[in-house]
Design a protein around this motif. Sequence first.
Motif, mmCIF file in Angstrom:
data_model
loop_
_atom_site.group_PDB
_atom_site.id
_atom_site.type_symbol
_atom_site.label_atom_id
_atom_site.label_comp_id
_atom_site.label_asym_id
_atom_site.label_seq_id
_atom_site.Cartn_x
_atom_site.Cartn_y
_atom_site.Cartn_z
ATOM 1 N N TRP A 76 -44.611 21.285 -28.071
ATOM 2 C CA TRP A 76 -45.110 22.017 -26.956
ATOM 3 C C TRP A 76 -45.091 23.587 -27.510
ATOM 4 C CZ3 TRP A 76 -40.855 18.963 -26.368
ATOM 5 C CH2 TRP A 76 -39.596 19.556 -26.309
ATOM 6 N N ILE A 77 -45.332 24.509 -26.884
ATOM 7 C CA ILE A 77 -45.181 25.912 -27.212
ATOM 8 C C ILE A 77 -44.435 26.557 -26.291
ATOM 9 C CG2 ILE A 77 -46.613 27.894 -27.628
ATOM 10 C CD1 ILE A 77 -47.261 25.694 -29.548
ATOM 11 N N GLU A 78 -43.447 27.325 -26.962
ATOM 12 C CA GLU A 78 -42.874 28.400 -25.945
ATOM 13 C C GLU A 78 -43.323 29.776 -26.106
ATOM 14 O OE1 GLU A 78 -38.412 26.326 -26.174
ATOM 15 O OE2 GLU A 78 -38.564 27.970 -27.252
ATOM 16 N N ARG A 79 -43.675 30.384 -25.228
ATOM 17 C CA ARG A 79 -44.802 31.486 -25.171
ATOM 18 C C ARG A 79 -43.776 32.852 -25.327
ATOM 19 N NH1 ARG A 79 -49.796 29.477 -25.774
ATOM 20 N NH2 ARG A 79 -50.186 27.685 -24.573
ATOM 21 N N ALA A 80 -43.999 33.669 -26.283
ATOM 22 C CA ALA A 80 -43.292 34.866 -26.269
ATOM 23 C C ALA A 80 -43.444 35.964 -25.264
ATOM 24 C CB ALA A 80 -43.345 35.545 -27.604
ATOM 25 N N ARG A 99 -52.321 20.864 -25.272
ATOM 26 C CA ARG A 99 -51.287 21.288 -24.037
ATOM 27 C C ARG A 99 -49.880 20.760 -24.341
ATOM 28 N NH1 ARG A 99 -53.498 24.848 -23.294
ATOM 29 N NH2 ARG A 99 -52.114 25.330 -21.559
ATOM 30 N N GLU A 100 -49.019 20.996 -23.728
ATOM 31 C CA GLU A 100 -47.859 20.844 -23.773
ATOM 32 C C GLU A 100 -47.509 19.351 -23.555
ATOM 33 O OE1 GLU A 100 -48.703 23.386 -22.131
ATOM 34 O OE2 GLU A 100 -47.593 24.973 -22.890
ATOM 35 N N GLY A 101 -46.758 18.599 -24.378
ATOM 36 C CA GLY A 101 -46.251 17.199 -24.127
ATOM 37 C C GLY A 101 -47.345 16.283 -25.080
ATOM 38 N N LEU A 474 -43.307 27.015 -31.821
ATOM 39 C CA LEU A 474 -43.808 25.735 -31.706
ATOM 40 C C LEU A 474 -42.740 24.880 -31.662
ATOM 41 C CD1 LEU A 474 -47.080 24.499 -33.744
ATOM 42 C CD2 LEU A 474 -44.703 23.172 -33.806
ATOM 43 N N VAL A 475 -42.712 24.023 -30.839
ATOM 44 C CA VAL A 475 -41.228 22.940 -30.690
ATOM 45 C C VAL A 475 -41.635 21.620 -30.854
ATOM 46 C CG1 VAL A 475 -39.421 22.317 -29.190
ATOM 47 C CG2 VAL A 475 -40.241 24.536 -28.969
ATOM 48 N N VAL A 476 -41.220 21.083 -31.696
ATOM 49 C CA VAL A 476 -41.306 19.755 -32.150
ATOM 50 C C VAL A 476 -40.235 18.845 -31.826
ATOM 51 C CG1 VAL A 476 -41.793 17.739 -33.655
ATOM 52 C CG2 VAL A 476 -42.790 20.179 -34.076
ATOM 53 N N LYS A 486 -40.862 29.758 -35.391
ATOM 54 C CA LYS A 486 -41.494 30.818 -34.922
ATOM 55 C C LYS A 486 -42.883 30.961 -35.665
ATOM 56 C CE LYS A 486 -40.934 35.717 -34.170
ATOM 57 N NZ LYS A 486 -39.825 36.856 -34.483
ATOM 58 N N VAL A 487 -43.846 31.290 -34.987
ATOM 59 C CA VAL A 487 -45.060 31.740 -35.462
ATOM 60 C C VAL A 487 -45.220 33.049 -35.935
ATOM 61 C CG1 VAL A 487 -47.802 31.823 -34.902
ATOM 62 C CG2 VAL A 487 -46.405 29.972 -33.730
ATOM 63 N N ILE A 488 -45.165 33.034 -37.312
ATOM 64 C CA ILE A 488 -44.921 34.644 -38.048
ATOM 65 C C ILE A 488 -46.206 35.151 -38.221
ATOM 66 C CG2 ILE A 488 -42.864 33.892 -38.989
ATOM 67 C CD1 ILE A 488 -44.161 33.623 -41.528
ATOM 68 N N GLU A 489 -47.338 34.434 -38.140
ATOM 69 C CA GLU A 489 -48.588 34.918 -38.552
ATOM 70 C C GLU A 489 -49.558 34.033 -37.982
ATOM 71 O OE1 GLU A 489 -51.301 37.604 -42.083
ATOM 72 O OE2 GLU A 489 -49.335 36.301 -42.618
ATOM 73 N N VAL A 490 -51.003 34.470 -37.918
ATOM 74 C CA VAL A 490 -52.300 33.440 -37.540
ATOM 75 C C VAL A 490 -53.197 34.062 -38.605
ATOM 76 C CG1 VAL A 490 -54.085 32.921 -36.078
ATOM 77 C CG2 VAL A 490 -51.541 33.395 -35.313
#
Length: 704
Positions: A76-80, A99-101, A474-476, A486-490
């Motif tokens: 799932w995603i933890e939004r900044a 989606r989450e989960g 991004l959480v696994v 942490k998403v450092i770049e797209v």
Amino acid sequence: MNGRLAVYLALRSLRRHPTVAAATVLGIALAMLVIATILIVDANSSESPLPRMQTLDLGPLALDPATGEEHQPQVWIERASEAPRAARSLVPTQQGAVREGLSVAAPPPPRGEADYQAMRLAVRLSAVLAFAVGAVIVFYTMRFSVASRARELSLLRCLGEARHNVAGSLIMEVLIMGVLGTALGLALALPAALGLLGAGISTTGRTPSAELVIPWLELFAIGNLGVLIALLGVIGPVRWLWRLPVVDILQPRFLTKTALRQRQPAGFAWLLPAVLGASWLAVRPFVQSWLSVVQFFLVEAVVVVGVAMLALWWVRPLLRGAIRLVEAGLRIVSPLDAQLAGKRMALTSHKLVFTVAAVTLVFALLTALHDITRALKHEIHTWAEAALYPNVFLKRVPSAVPDPQTFARALARHGLLPLRLSHKAGGELPVRLVAAMDINPLRHAQGKPLLLPGGVILSRTLAARFDVTAGDRLVVDTGAAQHRFKVIEVTDEVGYYAYDGQYVDIKSYALFSDGNPLFADNLEHTLGDYLVVRKRDGSWVSEDALQALYPYVLDRRGAFQAYWQIREIGRDFLIFDFVLAMTVLLATIGVTNTMLIQVHAREREFAVLRTLGISRAQIVRLLLVEGAVIGTVGALLALVLGHTVGAVSVAFLDRFTLFEYTLVLSPSASLAISGLALLACTLAALYPALVANRVSSAESLHYE
């Protein structure tokens, strides 16, 4: 009704004007050919996606203490930031689809399926448009064919023939042409479909099915529909025939100023398209925020169609303006030709509206399709400039291990920047590892954050699917532990390795560094199996440099991969090229048929002109000028309507798909399409002009 008489009159009319009848049958056949061919090709278009990649194994699964069942890894995603994102739901856009989960290790659903189905729908709609153009040809041909035979039909009525018998001959005439055209189109559809399928062309862009499937039920239905539309085309002429003013038709007519005076559009109706367009632009941002992507696209499509229909008010003013310009231009060279062409076209401009509308429809579709194709290719070029063009992709010879010092010296000697990659694991989170010692010096030199075990780089396509931006986490969850990245770049600049597959899959990946315990037992042992290199100065990597990197051997070059991707897009759109080529031919036949009918209706006029000393060359020039005017006005309207439809379609694709599409206009392509419209209409007038010169003046001038 006297059936024998109706058949006799119908056959007599067809024999008298065989060219018009043949052109009408050919128009029906081409329309039927296009839609029947698309139905057969669509029935044989494979719907199976390419084989899925192996999913990621995260080791022994923990047991859920509550149920005792194995705990499936979750992501799932933890939004900044809690600020609203552009797309937060799966329906009706693909952006933010994960989606989450969801299970990170489960086999991924068939990605890109919505894109293929959207293309399939677009192909069918374009075929329906060709079918509609054929229907317009039938309607227009019958209407003006009956109008041109008004004196003949009036004489039949004066000789005592009943209305229903004369109407029956018209119905029988259309039925004969409809049945012949439908049968010919269906007969030609099978070889045309086999040719397309044999060339690997389908309605979804995928490889066609191995076994031939014929959709008999759909072909039967469309065949009957074609005959029905042909019969519906005669309803208007029959109604007109029922109210035929025999006395007015048979009395002598004179070309007076009153006859030349055209009825103007009532009131300010010509302002309606502009007012509707301006109103839509004003409320568009609010409607876009209220509706879903698909709903908004449908509403905007309806508005565009409404504006296009209302723009028919502009056809007559544009025609009159073009006629005045042509008349002014010809007056310098040939005053007599200018006078004749201007007066005649002013008199018959109302008869040319549907012809111009058909030309506009066809070339607007051609313009819109070019805009869409150009947007797709521009998206590939933009992606390829970052991920493909500078790079060369190599793979390691199995069981061979490069000597670190020799490898480093070869890189330094040839000025190469290396990126050693692992295999790519599939699933909802397509994962690939990169050597930190390769990527971090480059990122440090660029002033970008380093890729550490607690960070991740996402490709633009995967970020759109997760609805993720830089700074999110991004959480696994494996059940035994939770891992946060942490998403450092797209970006697409790093992490891509060239391989064959679905476009949406090859562009989707999450790039992690080595040294991460989550991937220690599954992907890290494959790190270094693939290598991506580029020159420090961005120049071409020589073959000598690649050979010095042994045991890495060349897999493919990025420039060649980009060419392959663009070629695949071109191949996928060949089905549209077939539809448009047939539709352009259909429109040319329609213009030819229209002008041919007018030539037969103007036989007495041409005979009078010939007896007054007008040369045959002048008559040819008059008709060629008419064709050129039709092409010019149709091309101008097609540019406006086509680019509008293209802009709406590209905007929809940009929001619906996972890719970034932008409208890129090409002045040269627009001029080429306009030139094609002008050329097609001018050539369409050539045969009627030659027919007009074969008219016998003595025979045409004698009274019936």
